[in-house]
Design an enzyme around this catalytic site. Structure first.
Site, PDB file in Angstrom:
ATOM      1  N   TYR A  92     -16.043  -2.026   0.782  1.00 61.36           N
ATOM      2  CA  TYR A  92     -15.536  -0.661   0.992  1.00 61.36           C
ATOM      3  C   TYR A  92     -15.652  -0.220   2.455  1.00 61.36           C
ATOM      4  O   TYR A  92     -14.834   0.580   2.915  1.00 61.36           O
ATOM      5  CB  TYR A  92     -16.198   0.327   0.017  1.00 61.36           C
ATOM      6  CG  TYR A  92     -15.506   0.212  -1.328  1.00 61.36           C
ATOM      7  CD1 TYR A  92     -14.255   0.796  -1.530  1.00 61.36           C
ATOM      8  CD2 TYR A  92     -16.039  -0.555  -2.343  1.00 61.36           C
ATOM      9  CE1 TYR A  92     -13.578   0.632  -2.726  1.00 61.36           C
ATOM     10  CE2 TYR A  92     -15.371  -0.727  -3.544  1.00 61.36           C
ATOM     11  CZ  TYR A  92     -14.136  -0.129  -3.723  1.00 61.36           C
ATOM     12  OH  TYR A  92     -13.454  -0.300  -4.902  1.00 61.36           O
ATOM     13  N   ARG A 113     -12.445  -1.295   3.792  1.00 60.04           N
ATOM     14  CA  ARG A 113     -11.363  -0.390   3.352  1.00 60.04           C
ATOM     15  C   ARG A 113     -11.399   0.904   4.176  1.00 60.04           C
ATOM     16  O   ARG A 113     -10.383   1.461   4.547  1.00 60.04           O
ATOM     17  CB  ARG A 113     -11.500  -0.020   1.866  1.00 60.04           C
ATOM     18  CG  ARG A 113     -11.684  -1.169   0.905  1.00 60.04           C
ATOM     19  CD  ARG A 113     -10.370  -1.751   0.465  1.00 60.04           C
ATOM     20  NE  ARG A 113      -9.714  -2.531   1.479  1.00 60.04           N
ATOM     21  CZ  ARG A 113     -10.073  -3.772   1.869  1.00 60.04           C
ATOM     22  NH1 ARG A 113     -11.106  -4.375   1.345  1.00 60.04           N
ATOM     23  NH2 ARG A 113      -9.399  -4.407   2.803  1.00 60.04           N
ATOM     24  N   GLN A 146      -3.584   7.822  -7.513  1.00 59.12           N
ATOM     25  CA  GLN A 146      -4.614   6.823  -7.829  1.00 59.12           C
ATOM     26  C   GLN A 146      -5.212   6.321  -6.523  1.00 59.12           C
ATOM     27  O   GLN A 146      -6.170   5.556  -6.540  1.00 59.12           O
ATOM     28  CB  GLN A 146      -3.981   5.633  -8.555  1.00 59.12           C
ATOM     29  CG  GLN A 146      -3.382   5.990  -9.897  1.00 59.12           C
ATOM     30  CD  GLN A 146      -2.520   4.851 -10.421  1.00 59.12           C
ATOM     31  OE1 GLN A 146      -2.992   3.962 -11.106  1.00 59.12           O
ATOM     32  NE2 GLN A 146      -1.247   4.874 -10.090  1.00 59.12           N
ATOM     33  N   VAL A 188      -7.176   5.993  -3.004  1.00 56.03           N
ATOM     34  CA  VAL A 188      -8.441   6.491  -2.483  1.00 56.03           C
ATOM     35  C   VAL A 188      -8.310   6.854  -0.993  1.00 56.03           C
ATOM     36  O   VAL A 188      -9.265   7.296  -0.374  1.00 56.03           O
ATOM     37  CB  VAL A 188      -9.582   5.477  -2.736  1.00 56.03           C
ATOM     38  CG1 VAL A 188      -9.834   5.349  -4.238  1.00 56.03           C
ATOM     39  CG2 VAL A 188      -9.291   4.108  -2.131  1.00 56.03           C
ATOM     40  N   ASP A 189      -7.108   6.652  -0.433  1.00 50.74           N
ATOM     41  CA  ASP A 189      -6.893   7.084   0.956  1.00 50.74           C
ATOM     42  C   ASP A 189      -6.600   8.586   0.991  1.00 50.74           C
ATOM     43  O   ASP A 189      -6.402   9.213  -0.050  1.00 50.74           O
ATOM     44  CB  ASP A 189      -5.758   6.262   1.615  1.00 50.74           C
ATOM     45  CG  ASP A 189      -4.387   6.533   0.991  1.00 50.74           C
ATOM     46  OD1 ASP A 189      -3.975   7.713   0.916  1.00 50.74           O
ATOM     47  OD2 ASP A 189      -3.714   5.560   0.586  1.00 50.74           O
ATOM     48  N   HIS A 241      -8.992   8.282  -8.727  1.00 49.87           N
ATOM     49  CA  HIS A 241      -9.893   7.147  -8.532  1.00 49.87           C
ATOM     50  C   HIS A 241     -10.858   7.331  -7.364  1.00 49.87           C
ATOM     51  O   HIS A 241     -11.409   6.352  -6.860  1.00 49.87           O
ATOM     52  CB  HIS A 241      -9.068   5.855  -8.356  1.00 49.87           C
ATOM     53  CG  HIS A 241      -8.361   5.430  -9.612  1.00 49.87           C
ATOM     54  ND1 HIS A 241      -7.313   4.535  -9.630  1.00 49.87           N
ATOM     55  CD2 HIS A 241      -8.563   5.797 -10.914  1.00 49.87           C
ATOM     56  CE1 HIS A 241      -6.902   4.373 -10.886  1.00 49.87           C
ATOM     57  NE2 HIS A 241      -7.637   5.126 -11.683  1.00 49.87           N
ATOM     58  N   GLY A 275       5.323   4.019  -6.520  1.00 49.10           N
ATOM     59  CA  GLY A 275       4.505   2.903  -6.068  1.00 49.10           C
ATOM     60  C   GLY A 275       3.269   2.592  -6.882  1.00 49.10           C
ATOM     61  O   GLY A 275       2.192   2.433  -6.307  1.00 49.10           O
ATOM     62  N   THR A 276       3.440   2.467  -8.187  1.00 49.92           N
ATOM     63  CA  THR A 276       2.299   2.017  -8.996  1.00 49.92           C
ATOM     64  C   THR A 276       2.755   0.997 -10.021  1.00 49.92           C
ATOM     65  O   THR A 276       3.827   1.142 -10.607  1.00 49.92           O
ATOM     66  CB  THR A 276       1.567   3.194  -9.693  1.00 49.92           C
ATOM     67  OG1 THR A 276       0.629   2.660 -10.642  1.00 49.92           O
ATOM     68  CG2 THR A 276       2.517   4.144 -10.406  1.00 49.92           C
ATOM     69  N   SER A 277       1.910  -0.016 -10.251  1.00 48.94           N
ATOM     70  CA  SER A 277       2.267  -1.085 -11.192  1.00 48.94           C
ATOM     71  C   SER A 277       2.049  -0.650 -12.638  1.00 48.94           C
ATOM     72  O   SER A 277       2.405  -1.370 -13.563  1.00 48.94           O
ATOM     73  CB  SER A 277       1.444  -2.338 -10.892  1.00 48.94           C
ATOM     74  OG  SER A 277       0.068  -2.038 -11.025  1.00 48.94           O
TER      75      SER A 277
HETATM   76  P1  OAD Z   1      -0.827  -1.987  -7.556  1.00 49.11           P
HETATM   77  O1  OAD Z   1      -1.132  -2.851  -6.386  1.00 49.11           O
HETATM   78  O2  OAD Z   1      -1.230  -2.459  -8.895  1.00 49.11           O
HETATM   79  O3  OAD Z   1       0.744  -1.737  -7.610  1.00 49.11           O
HETATM   80  C1  OAD Z   1       1.447  -1.399  -6.440  1.00 49.11           C
HETATM   81  C2  OAD Z   1       2.853  -0.993  -6.799  1.00 49.11           C
HETATM   82  O4  OAD Z   1       3.492  -0.560  -5.615  1.00 49.11           O
HETATM   83  C3  OAD Z   1       3.715  -2.126  -7.401  1.00 49.11           C
HETATM   84  O5  OAD Z   1       4.454  -1.642  -8.511  1.00 49.11           O
HETATM   85  C4  OAD Z   1       4.643  -2.495  -6.227  1.00 49.11           C
HETATM   86  O6  OAD Z   1       5.922  -2.927  -6.668  1.00 49.11           O
HETATM   87  C5  OAD Z   1       4.759  -1.174  -5.510  1.00 49.11           C
HETATM   88  N1  OAD Z   1       5.071  -1.269  -4.080  1.00 49.11           N
HETATM   89  C6  OAD Z   1       4.775  -2.247  -3.201  1.00 49.11           C
HETATM   90  N2  OAD Z   1       5.207  -1.923  -1.962  1.00 49.11           N
HETATM   91  C7  OAD Z   1       5.791  -0.704  -2.063  1.00 49.11           C
HETATM   92  C8  OAD Z   1       6.428   0.178  -1.140  1.00 49.11           C
HETATM   93  N3  OAD Z   1       6.527  -0.118   0.139  1.00 49.11           N
HETATM   94  N4  OAD Z   1       6.906   1.348  -1.624  1.00 49.11           N
HETATM   95  C9  OAD Z   1       6.796   1.668  -2.939  1.00 49.11           C
HETATM   96  N5  OAD Z   1       6.202   0.879  -3.851  1.00 49.11           N
HETATM   97  C10 OAD Z   1       5.713  -0.291  -3.418  1.00 49.11           C
HETATM   98  O7  OAD Z   1      -1.419  -0.532  -7.223  1.00 49.11           O
HETATM   99  P2  OAD Z   1      -1.740   0.681  -8.220  1.00 49.11           P
HETATM  100  O8  OAD Z   1      -0.779   0.725  -9.350  1.00 49.11           O
HETATM  101  O9  OAD Z   1      -1.892   1.893  -7.389  1.00 49.11           O
HETATM  102  O10 OAD Z   1      -8.114   1.344  -8.549  1.00 49.11           O
HETATM  103  O11 OAD Z   1      -3.156   0.239  -8.761  1.00 49.11           O
HETATM  104  C11 OAD Z   1      -3.868   1.061  -9.656  1.00 49.11           C
HETATM  105  C12 OAD Z   1      -5.349   0.964  -9.414  1.00 49.11           C
HETATM  106  O12 OAD Z   1      -5.766  -0.403  -9.453  1.00 49.11           O
HETATM  107  C13 OAD Z   1      -5.775   1.427  -8.053  1.00 49.11           C
HETATM  108  O13 OAD Z   1      -5.944   2.821  -7.986  1.00 49.11           O
HETATM  109  C14 OAD Z   1      -7.060   0.707  -7.826  1.00 49.11           C
HETATM  110  C15 OAD Z   1      -6.731  -0.638  -8.401  1.00 49.11           C
HETATM  111  O14 OAD Z   1      -7.807  -1.341  -8.945  1.00 49.11           O
HETATM  112  C16 OAD Z   1      -9.269   1.611  -7.916  1.00 49.11           C
HETATM  113  O15 OAD Z   1      -9.461   1.377  -6.741  1.00 49.11           O
HETATM  114  C17 OAD Z   1     -10.307   2.241  -8.762  1.00 49.11           C
END
Ligand code: OAD
Length: 235
Positions: free
Chosen positions: A56, A59, A89, A91-92, A107, A177-179
């Site tokens: 961290y 980070r 989600q 942390v920035d 988060h 931008g979330t998976s």
């Molecule tokens: P992920 O890394 O799982 O997913 C990132 C998403 O962003 C994917 O769907 C990519 O296709 C998309 N992506 C990549 N580049 C992009 C861009 N330039 N513009 C838009 N989208 C883009 O991240 P999260 O879904 O945020 O938890 O992950 C969820 C949680 O898992 C996080 O909060 C973290 C992690 O473990 C903690 O730290 C507690």
């Protein structure tokens, strides 16, 4: 769309990718190179606190140098016309640095530290300079080991119920931008009312990940946010 609307925006690591902050599950994502269960879980912290603090600290350094991008700024700008709430989600603090005034961090926040005895003890949650490392032996105000204010795997989300209510009350819901693989946060997409406009901005194929009714803007955040703003104008 002239009337002021209640827009709720749910963001993940993808919105900060173009600010140079690594995502988690893309190629070169953090969890491709590091073991999440060792470095981002409460059990991992109990087992090897030094390794977790070091992870961290890196980070926090990365965030020290980062800057918000056009997508963060455009969301902040949107507050001039609408009531905008960001549920992130991430942390920035790039939404805040871009000027967004209502940001809920599901988060946790890298800019803060807390007690390792009770993460949500408000007396111990403090801002801590991003460029100062946290080491073993640094103490929180309750005398316990200082830790970053992050919600780790195996821990509860303090703000999830509030977030669900906000999504339920949205006039327009936007996901960026979330998976959508980490629960309970990912479940928020199911709380939006069926009769409201719903959008997701993400360059990946989101097939099978979303309930019906979402318009997928298949683009990176910086490009996709402008397409989204055009779509909002049509409403
Ligand atoms: P992920 O890394 O799982 O997913 C990132 C998403 O962003 C994917 O769907 C990519 O296709 C998309 N992506 C990549 N580049 C992009 C861009 N330039 N513009 C838009 N989208 C883009 O991240 P999260 O879904 O945020 O938890 O992950 C969820 C949680 O898992 C996080 O909060 C973290 C992690 O473990 C903690 O730290 C507690």
């Amino acid at each position: 769309m002239r009337v002021r609307q209640n827009i709720v925006v749910f963001t993940g690591a993808g919105i900060s990718a173009e600010s140079g902050i690594s995502t988690f599950r893309d190629k070169d994502g953090l969890w491709e190179n590091y073991d999440a269960m060792r470095l981002a879980s409460i059990d991992g912290f109990r087992e090897d606190p030094e390794a977790v603090l070091e992870f961290y600290n890196e980070r926090r350094w990365q965030l020290f140098d980062a800057k918000p991008n056009h997508a963060h700024y455009a969301l902040s700008e949107l507050e001039k016309q609408h009531d905008v709430t960001i549920i992130t989600q991430n942390v920035d603090d790039l939404h805040e640095r871009a000027g967004s005034s209502k940001v809920i961090h599901l988060h946790g926040e890298l800019t803060k530290v807390t007690s390792s005895r009770d993460r949500e003890d408000d007396r111990c949650i403090k801002y801590y300079p991003l460029n100062l490392p946290i080491y073993i032996g640094h103490k929180a105000d309750d005398g316990s080991q200082l830790r970053p204010y992050i919600v780790w795997f195996g821990e509860e989300l303090r703000y999830i119920e509030e977030a669900r209510q906000l999504v339920e009350s949205a006039d327009i819901f936007v996901v960026i931008g979330t998976s959508l693989v980490v629960y309970p946060a990912a479940g928020l997409v199911g709380y939006a009312r069926h009769d409201i406009p719903k959008f997701i901005v993400d360059p990946s194929d989101m097939e099978g990940k979303l309930p019906e009714g979402y318009l997928h803007i298949k683009a990176k955040a910086v490009e996709g946010i402008d397409i989204l703003l055009e779509e909002l104008k049509k409403l």
